[in-house]
Enzyme design. Sequence first.
Site, PDB file in Angstrom:
ATOM      1  N   GLU A  21      77.663  55.978 -16.462  1.00  0.00           N
ATOM      2  CA  GLU A  21      77.530  57.459 -15.947  1.00  0.00           C
ATOM      3  C   GLU A  21      78.135  58.268 -17.075  1.00  0.00           C
ATOM      4  O   GLU A  21      77.437  59.687 -17.138  1.00  0.00           O
ATOM      5  CB  GLU A  21      78.733  57.618 -14.937  1.00  0.00           C
ATOM      6  CG  GLU A  21      78.318  56.723 -13.730  1.00  0.00           C
ATOM      7  CD  GLU A  21      79.719  56.909 -12.814  1.00  0.00           C
ATOM      8  OE1 GLU A  21      79.506  57.736 -11.760  1.00  0.00           O
ATOM      9  OE2 GLU A  21      80.674  56.445 -13.156  1.00  0.00           O
ATOM     10  N   MET A 205      89.578  52.726  -7.291  1.00  0.00           N
ATOM     11  CA  MET A 205      90.888  52.231  -7.769  1.00  0.00           C
ATOM     12  C   MET A 205      91.606  53.418  -8.624  1.00  0.00           C
ATOM     13  O   MET A 205      92.386  53.373  -9.538  1.00  0.00           O
ATOM     14  CB  MET A 205      90.586  51.015  -8.742  1.00  0.00           C
ATOM     15  CG  MET A 205      90.195  49.923  -8.096  1.00  0.00           C
ATOM     16  SD  MET A 205      89.529  48.615  -8.948  1.00  0.00           S
ATOM     17  CE  MET A 205      90.989  48.135  -9.880  1.00  0.00           C
ATOM     18  N   ASP A 229      79.108  49.083  -2.717  1.00  0.00           N
ATOM     19  CA  ASP A 229      79.400  47.785  -2.235  1.00  0.00           C
ATOM     20  C   ASP A 229      80.229  47.767  -0.954  1.00  0.00           C
ATOM     21  O   ASP A 229      80.485  49.130  -0.697  1.00  0.00           O
ATOM     22  CB  ASP A 229      80.176  46.849  -2.928  1.00  0.00           C
ATOM     23  CG  ASP A 229      81.439  47.257  -3.564  1.00  0.00           C
ATOM     24  OD1 ASP A 229      82.450  47.109  -2.653  1.00  0.00           O
ATOM     25  OD2 ASP A 229      81.557  48.015  -4.565  1.00  0.00           O
TER      26      ASP A 229
HETATM   27  N1  SAH Z   1      82.488  45.527 -13.143  1.00  0.00           N
HETATM   28  C1  SAH Z   1      83.182  46.457 -13.897  1.00  0.00           C
HETATM   29  C2  SAH Z   1      84.616  46.567 -13.255  1.00  0.00           C
HETATM   30  C3  SAH Z   1      84.521  47.298 -12.000  1.00  0.00           C
HETATM   31  S1  SAH Z   1      86.021  47.514 -11.234  1.00  0.00           S
HETATM   32  C4  SAH Z   1      83.104  46.136 -15.158  1.00  0.00           C
HETATM   33  O1  SAH Z   1      82.599  45.077 -15.698  1.00  0.00           O
HETATM   34  O2  SAH Z   1      83.693  46.859 -15.860  1.00  0.00           O
HETATM   35  C5  SAH Z   1      85.680  48.585 -10.080  1.00  0.00           C
HETATM   36  C6  SAH Z   1      85.279  49.765 -10.271  1.00  0.00           C
HETATM   37  O3  SAH Z   1      84.415  50.522  -9.371  1.00  0.00           O
HETATM   38  C7  SAH Z   1      86.550  50.771 -10.322  1.00  0.00           C
HETATM   39  O4  SAH Z   1      86.616  51.797 -11.112  1.00  0.00           O
HETATM   40  C8  SAH Z   1      86.901  51.146  -8.822  1.00  0.00           C
HETATM   41  O5  SAH Z   1      87.141  52.570  -8.766  1.00  0.00           O
HETATM   42  C9  SAH Z   1      85.210  51.052  -8.386  1.00  0.00           C
HETATM   43  N2  SAH Z   1      85.159  50.022  -7.135  1.00  0.00           N
HETATM   44  C10 SAH Z   1      83.937  49.854  -6.550  1.00  0.00           C
HETATM   45  N3  SAH Z   1      84.006  48.992  -5.392  1.00  0.00           N
HETATM   46  C11 SAH Z   1      85.434  48.831  -5.240  1.00  0.00           C
HETATM   47  C12 SAH Z   1      85.804  47.924  -4.531  1.00  0.00           C
HETATM   48  N4  SAH Z   1      85.193  47.211  -3.611  1.00  0.00           N
HETATM   49  N5  SAH Z   1      87.030  47.891  -4.599  1.00  0.00           N
HETATM   50  C13 SAH Z   1      87.900  48.609  -5.382  1.00  0.00           C
HETATM   51  N6  SAH Z   1      87.189  49.345  -6.370  1.00  0.00           N
HETATM   52  C14 SAH Z   1      85.949  49.604  -6.416  1.00  0.00           C
END
Ligand code: SAH
Length: 262
Positions: A21, A205, A229
């Site tokens: 983004e 988060m 998701d």
């Molecule tokens: N896959 C990512 C990690 C993502 S952690 C990587 O490889 O870096 C998840 C991020 O998306 C966080 O910034 C959070 O704010 C958001 N997020 C999306 N779906 C979420 C969920 N089910 N629970 C908590 N945070 C979620």
Amino acid sequence: MTFKTGHQTGRIGIMAAMPEELQALLDVMPDESVERVAGREFWVGHLHGREVVAVLSRIGKVAAATTTTMLLSHYGVDQIIFTGVAGGLGDGVRVGDVVVADALVQHDMDASPLFPRFELPGLGVSTLSPPAAFTTMVRDTVAQVLSPAALASGGALADVHLASLNLGLPQVHQGLIISGDQFINAAQTCRELTQALPAALAVEMEGAAVAQVCHDFGVPYAVIRTISDRADDDAHIDFPRFIHAVARHYSLAIVEALLQRG
Ligand code: SAH
């Protein structure tokens, strides 16, 4: 709580949750230069004639709070726009929809029995809200950017192919977003969260941490999340593909529209 009112000439802080983004944004900023402070890269420049400081929020509440504090106290921005993805919790909040927060709660804040569950010690509240008029402006702008007519006309969103991802037209929701230091990917945890916080539309988060810092500084903020998701047992599977194919396009189009609007 009184908020300062943003004005056309002020600096705007843009926090992106995902590198993709942020990159989409930097690609359209004509003159950005990078400054490294507190282990972070702040991109200072202009977009649509507005002075902008763009930065990766980093993941989790402490990281996001630190980034927010830097934007406010080091860069002196007078409003913050946060874009990212989140897990959908509320009924009817589907993958591909967008949620604009009008209230935020830290779902893992629990200093009971000293304070009621979720209450922010010292603030005496559990829910923080950006100024209502600001939220309404943001919500209306997002709805316009993602309207069926705007999507059909191509433009900034021409590269988003919803049907190939089995996604319907995006709905824009306004309501409660909850934040905690936990990636939620279990249906059982979702049930517990929605039982405790029935109004929650989405879980992520960072948002409520950004809200707390902006609240302390009296600066308006928007937390805008595309649902990547359903925070259930399949949450981790949908994630990377969705960000690449949909979320980064939405956040760029939304940020650009907000900057052009004021
Ligand atoms: N896959 C990512 C990690 C993502 S952690 C990587 O490889 O870096 C998840 C991020 O998306 C966080 O910034 C959070 O704010 C958001 N997020 C999306 N779906 C979420 C969920 N089910 N629970 C908590 N945070 C979620």
